[in-house]
Scaffold this motif. Structure first.
Motif, short mmCIF file in Angstrom:
data_model
loop_
_atom_site.label_atom_id
_atom_site.label_comp_id
_atom_site.label_asym_id
_atom_site.label_seq_id
_atom_site.Cartn_x
_atom_site.Cartn_y
_atom_site.Cartn_z
N UNK A 121 0.82 -1.22 0.00
CA UNK A 121 0.00 0.00 0.00
C UNK A 121 0.85 1.26 0.00
N UNK A 122 2.07 1.16 -0.53
CA UNK A 122 3.03 2.25 -0.37
C UNK A 122 2.52 3.59 -0.91
N UNK A 123 1.83 3.57 -2.05
CA UNK A 123 1.45 4.87 -2.62
C UNK A 123 0.01 5.26 -2.31
N UNK A 124 -0.61 4.63 -1.32
CA UNK A 124 -1.98 5.09 -0.99
C UNK A 124 -2.38 4.99 0.48
N UNK A 125 -1.65 4.23 1.30
CA UNK A 125 -2.04 4.17 2.71
C UNK A 125 -1.86 5.56 3.32
N UNK A 126 -2.90 6.04 3.98
CA UNK A 126 -2.88 7.40 4.51
C UNK A 126 -3.68 8.35 3.62
N UNK A 127 -4.02 7.88 2.41
CA UNK A 127 -4.78 8.72 1.48
C UNK A 127 -6.06 8.03 1.03
N UNK A 128 -6.12 6.71 1.25
CA UNK A 128 -7.25 5.90 0.78
C UNK A 128 -7.72 5.05 1.95
N UNK A 129 -9.01 4.85 2.05
CA UNK A 129 -9.52 4.03 3.14
C UNK A 129 -8.89 2.64 3.09
N UNK A 130 -8.41 2.19 4.23
CA UNK A 130 -7.81 0.86 4.33
C UNK A 130 -8.35 0.22 5.60
N UNK A 131 -9.05 -0.88 5.45
CA UNK A 131 -9.61 -1.59 6.61
C UNK A 131 -8.96 -2.96 6.65
N UNK A 132 -7.73 -2.99 7.15
CA UNK A 132 -6.96 -4.23 7.14
C UNK A 132 -7.69 -5.39 7.81
N UNK A 133 -8.20 -5.17 9.02
CA UNK A 133 -8.85 -6.27 9.76
C UNK A 133 -10.16 -6.69 9.11
N UNK A 134 -10.97 -5.70 8.81
CA UNK A 134 -12.31 -5.99 8.28
C UNK A 134 -12.23 -6.65 6.89
N UNK A 135 -11.32 -6.22 6.05
CA UNK A 135 -11.22 -6.76 4.68
C UNK A 135 -10.42 -8.06 4.63
N UNK A 136 -9.74 -8.39 5.69
CA UNK A 136 -8.94 -9.62 5.68
C UNK A 136 -7.61 -9.47 4.97
N UNK A 137 -6.95 -8.34 5.16
CA UNK A 137 -5.60 -8.17 4.61
C UNK A 137 -4.62 -8.72 5.65
N UNK A 138 -3.75 -9.65 5.24
CA UNK A 138 -2.90 -10.31 6.23
C UNK A 138 -1.60 -9.57 6.52
N UNK A 139 -1.02 -8.99 5.49
CA UNK A 139 0.14 -8.11 5.74
C UNK A 139 -0.07 -6.87 4.88
#
Ligand code: PLP
Length: 383
Positions: free
Chosen positions: A168-186
């Motif tokens: 997520x280098x070019x968007x974390x902090x600018x785009x909604x990211x729901x790691x736990x809810x979406x099931x992103x592992x790393x």
């Protein structure tokens, strides 16, 4: 042109807010002292909402690529199979890292400029039942595509036991990211894009499932061993000397983000993406991506009847405005505008306006103000 006024609009590194710049110029502090402990303790809690996780966000002193390598060496072992979604240069980088570590890569090649398809990924997962992990790029910086990470994650978990690992280098902090809810592992990111800092910090967060794999992984690793960072972070400390000044800057960058509010930040980036895309539509200049796939942080433009390089050159020499070119086979064929981090709709209007002058200077016949007006209308209709 005044040499000190540089207008940096590439998709990273990005401009630094003055208060963050000042925070980074504070006197040095000891990395084992109480001030540092307090700083890390404060940062720990504040990073979690940006990733949408309850897990710890680990801090590495490195550029973003080390975070990609960290994900690879901690989650996967040599000889194991993975799927890598390659929608551009950064997906391709994941394949190179994996191959270097003798991991068996099944590539899912997406035409550059298009988004990855959850259905295609499903086919691949059904074909390769033993994959340990699936690697994806959230915003593919080289093409300006925002991949449908939430939908890809749901396919990964429905059709496999693989870990889902996201750059997520070019968007974390600018785009909604729901790691736990979406099931992103790393999930990994770096400091010099949407986080409004210089390069030098990388961030890595892992789910409970991912931590299981990380604990049992026999792959040798030292500096990039996530276990070391997690254990030290529990004591509000770090295994090696951290980038102290960058951490002081991070605290201020997060304070700015908290003041604005994450949902407002996400809307601002959406708006900047839409303003930029609509300006080019109005000028009849083709984009590399469909609007629905376009990232809120970077826009890639594919000119049909003028030279991307000539435009970049004139913008630099006339106005000190730097925009990015293309990578790999798109070198010379596209140009890319970064609109993330310390960037506002006012900056977008400036970029478009300068761009129009640049186009006229290279003899591309456009009506002055047409792109600016389209962007202005997007702004007014949005409020
Ligand atoms: C910038 C970037 C990276 C990391 O690049 P570094 O130069 O190592 O910081 C990785 N992935 C994406 C998507 C990027 O945009």
């Amino acid at each position: 042109m005044q040499m000190e006024q540089q207008i940096l609009r590439i998709p990273g590194p990005t401009p630094i807010p003055p208060s963050v710049q000042r925070a980074m110029s504070q006197p040095m502090i000891g990395h084992r002292g109480q001030e540092m402990q307090a700083l890390l303790e404060a940062l720990k809690g504040k990073l979690k909402p940006i990733f949408g996780t309850k897990e710890e966000v680990l801090l590495f002193t490195s550029s973003g690529t080390a975070a990609l390598e960290t994900a690879v060496v901690n989650a996967v072992e040599p000889g194991e199979e993975v799927i890598v979604i390659v929608s551009g240069a950064f997906g391709d980088r994941f394949t190179k890292i994996c191959e270097e570590y003798h991991i068996l890569v099944h590539r899912y090649d997406v035409t550059w400029g298009e988004a990855a398809s959850p259905d295609q990924l499903q086919h691949l997962l059904q074909k390769h039942q033993d994959v340990k992990a699936v690697f994806a790029t959230f915003c593919e910086t080289s093409t300006g595509v925002l991949n449908p990470i939430k939908d890809l994650a749901s396919v990964v978990h429905q059709y496999s036991n693989a870990l889902f690992i996201v750059d997520g280098v070019s968007c974390i902090g600018a785009t909604e990211t729901q790691m736990d809810e979406w099931g992103l592992d790393i999930v990994v990111t770096g400091s010099q894009k949407a986080m409004m800092l210089p390069a030098g910090l990388a961030f890595v967060a892992a789910s409970k499932r991912a931590w299981e794999a990380i604990e049992h992984n026999q792959q040798p690793r030292f500096y990039l061993d996530m276990r070391k960072y997690r254990n030290k972070l529990e004591e509000n400390s770090s295994p090696f000397t951290p980038a102290v000044s960058l951490l002081l800057g991070l605290k201020q960058a997060i304070a700015l983000m908290e003041d604005e509010g994450l949902s407002t930040i996400y809307k601002r980036h959406q708006l900047m993406g839409e303003m930029t895309r609509n300006a080019f539509h109005a000028l009849n200049i083709p984009l590399l991506t469909k609007d629905t796939d376009g990232s809120p942080t970077v826009t890639a433009v594919r000119p049909a009847d003028f030279s991307a390089e000539a435009l970049r050159k004139v913008l630099r020499s006339e106005f000190g405005l730097t925009i990015a070119g293309g990578q790999q086979h798109l070198k010379g064929a596209i140009f890319r505008i970064g609109h993330m981090g310390y960037c506002n709709p006012a900056d977008v209007l400036q970029i478009i306006s300068l761009m129009e002058i640049g186009l006229r200077k290279i003899n591309k016949n456009i009506e002055l103000g047409k792109g600016v007006r389209a962007a202005q209308n997007v702004y007014l209709n949005n409020k």
